[in-house]
Design a protein around this motif. Structure first.
Motif, short mmCIF file in Angstrom:
data_model
loop_
_atom_site.label_atom_id
_atom_site.label_comp_id
_atom_site.label_asym_id
_atom_site.label_seq_id
_atom_site.Cartn_x
_atom_site.Cartn_y
_atom_site.Cartn_z
N MET A 1 0.83 -1.20 0.00
CA MET A 1 0.00 0.00 0.00
C MET A 1 0.86 1.26 0.00
SD MET A 1 -2.96 -1.41 0.01
CE MET A 1 -4.07 -0.06 0.38
N LEU B 1 -1.23 -4.72 2.24
CA LEU B 1 -2.60 -5.23 2.36
C LEU B 1 -2.55 -6.74 2.18
CD1 LEU B 1 -5.67 -4.60 2.61
CD2 LEU B 1 -5.71 -4.60 0.09
N GLU C 1 -4.54 -4.75 6.92
CA GLU C 1 -3.26 -4.10 6.65
C GLU C 1 -2.22 -4.54 7.67
OE1 GLU C 1 -3.57 0.12 6.37
OE2 GLU C 1 -4.85 0.06 4.57
#
Length: 449
Positions: A144, A153, A163
């Motif tokens: 991410m 992620l 996450e």
């Protein structure tokens, strides 16, 4: 030497490893052995049900595996190669024979061959003994952001995505690497995967399949690799798994090249097509190919990509095929991923602190030790393949003259993995010692530290 032990300031760094192939498993084990306490491995497969065929276990690989404590398990099921015979595919005429018995006294380990499943299984067994390593299967990972700390992620097959923030991300996710794509996208550069136009058959014949043919039994009972070469094609073969299996690996034009789909790396092969490709090779080779059961022929497309501008971005680094996929003609693909892992363990263990700045500097030292060497071997493997696959003409005449000279004890070996000078470059390089030396020079440690 042993990997340096990480100091207390860096011991708790959270390390995220994307991919549980040879590179990912080696990274996890090497980092755990160095003393890191929080290592998380993410793998898209549901388990590590290891498959594959034979693999060459060169001394530069064995040296690292021994330091990681898994070599004895691998060695017990492997076979020592004492020689290699290079032969014309048509006629089975020997072009050259190279004695490999000098390898062990020169480099400390013999040149061995084994099963990929044995190698991967030993690494996995070693990882499972380390409390610091946690495996997360059936999980796709997507970066991410990279800075100030990398965030990934995680998308499990079952359950909701979540996450994960780490301190270090190691992208060991192969030639289709999402980690590489994410780094290159952020840097706004490209290095697309390239079809080589070559494909490979990987075949394993059992002793039982070969037992009624005296010539084939002689092959599986031998201590040698045999390479049959022809225009645009070759087959290399050797016994593995305690001589219970005879492994054949080929390289030939990819018949599906024109219709290749980017995501497709393996295709179900046709036995009659395989036999046709090698129809002008000697009867001994064709007898082995005919032993392959119908429906069990697979072709692997051989792909590479152009050299990357960098393997590093902030505290994320690429490993193995994610950054230097290598054609099999030098038998160094897995070995170079394992060298990556060992080098990373050394430079990260020597971190003076846990700051992102120090991590980035350590990763750049990893790149400085590994990138030029790995890319040199990528090109050398490709060049060796080109030499082996020559058609009629002056270049082939020169190559065969070099093979002839070799029989008289003169000159280099056109088949580069058997060339003593090339072996010196590859087998004589201790990546862990070089990494420690480079780190101490670049971090300007006091003399004697």
């Amino acid at each position: 030497m042993e990997s340096p032990q990480v100091n207390d300031k860096a011991k708790g760094l959270k390390i995220l490893i994307v991919g549980a192939g040879m590179g990912g498993l080696s990274c996890a084990l090497a980092l755990a052995k160095a003393g890191f306490k929080d290592i998380n491995v993410y793998e898209t497969a549901s388990n590590l049900g290891f498959v594959g065929a034979g693999i060459q276990l060169a001394p530069n690989m064995a040296r690292i595996l021994d330091r990681l404590g898994v070599w004895k398990q691998i060695e017990a099921d492997s076979v020592v190669l004492n020689e290699t015979s290079v032969r014309k595919g048509a006629g089975d005429i020997e072009l050259a024979n190279v004695d490999l018995k000098y390898v062990k006294p020169t480099y400390g380990y013999p040149h061995m061959v084994g099963h990929r499943a044995t190698l991967a299984g030993a690494l996995y067994d070693g990882c499972k003994k380390e409390k610091a390593i946690k495996f997360n299967f059936s999980t796709i990972m997507q970066i991410m952001r990279f800075h100030p700390k990398p965030v990934i992620l995680a998308s499990p097959t079952e359950g909701e995505s979540y996450e994960v923030e780490g301190d270090i991300v190691l992208g060991a996710d192969g030639i289709k690497s999402n980690t590489r794509v994410a780094i290159l996208d952020e840097l706004k550069v490209t290095a697309k995967v390239v079809d080589t136009g070559q494909a490979a058959y990987r075949i394993m014949l059992t002793r039982e399949q070969m037992q009624h043919d005296p010539e084939l039994l002689e092959l599986i009972d031998g201590d040698k690799a045999t390479r049959w070469i022809g225009e645009k094609r070759h087959i290399i073969a050797y016994p593995i798994s305690g001589k219970r299996i005879y492994n054949l690996s080929s390289a030939q034009p990819d018949v599906n090249f024109a219709a290749a789909v980017d995501e497709t790396y393996t295709t179900k092969g046709d036995k009659s097509a395989m036999l046709a490709v090698y129809s002008d090779f000697c009867d001994k080779v064709q007898r082995m190919l005919r032993l392959v059961p119908e429906g069990e022929v697979c072709e692997w497309r051989l792909r590479v990509h152009s050299p990357l501008p960098t393997w590093i971005h902030h505290t994320t680094a690429l490993v193995g095929d994610a950054c230097h996929p290598t054609l099999p003609h030098l038998a160094q693909g897995a070995a170079q991923a394992i060298e990556d892992a060992a080098t990373l363990a050394v430079v990260l263990a020597l971190l003076p602190d846990a700051s992102p700045q120090s991590i980035n500097k350590a990763l750049k030292i990893y790149e400085s030790v590994r990138k030029e060497r790995a890319e040199m071997l990528v090109e050398l493997a490709a060049a060796s393949g080109r030499a082996l696959h020559l058609g009629e003409g002056k270049a082939k005449e020169d190559r065969d003259a070099a093979f002839k000279a070799l029989k008289e004890g003169k000159g280099p070996v056109p088949d580069k993995w058997a060339d003593a000078n090339v072996q010196k470059q590859i087998y004589g390089f201790d990546c862990m010692k070089e990494a420690e030396k480079a780190f101490k020079e670049q971090f300007k440690f006091p003399a004697g530290l």
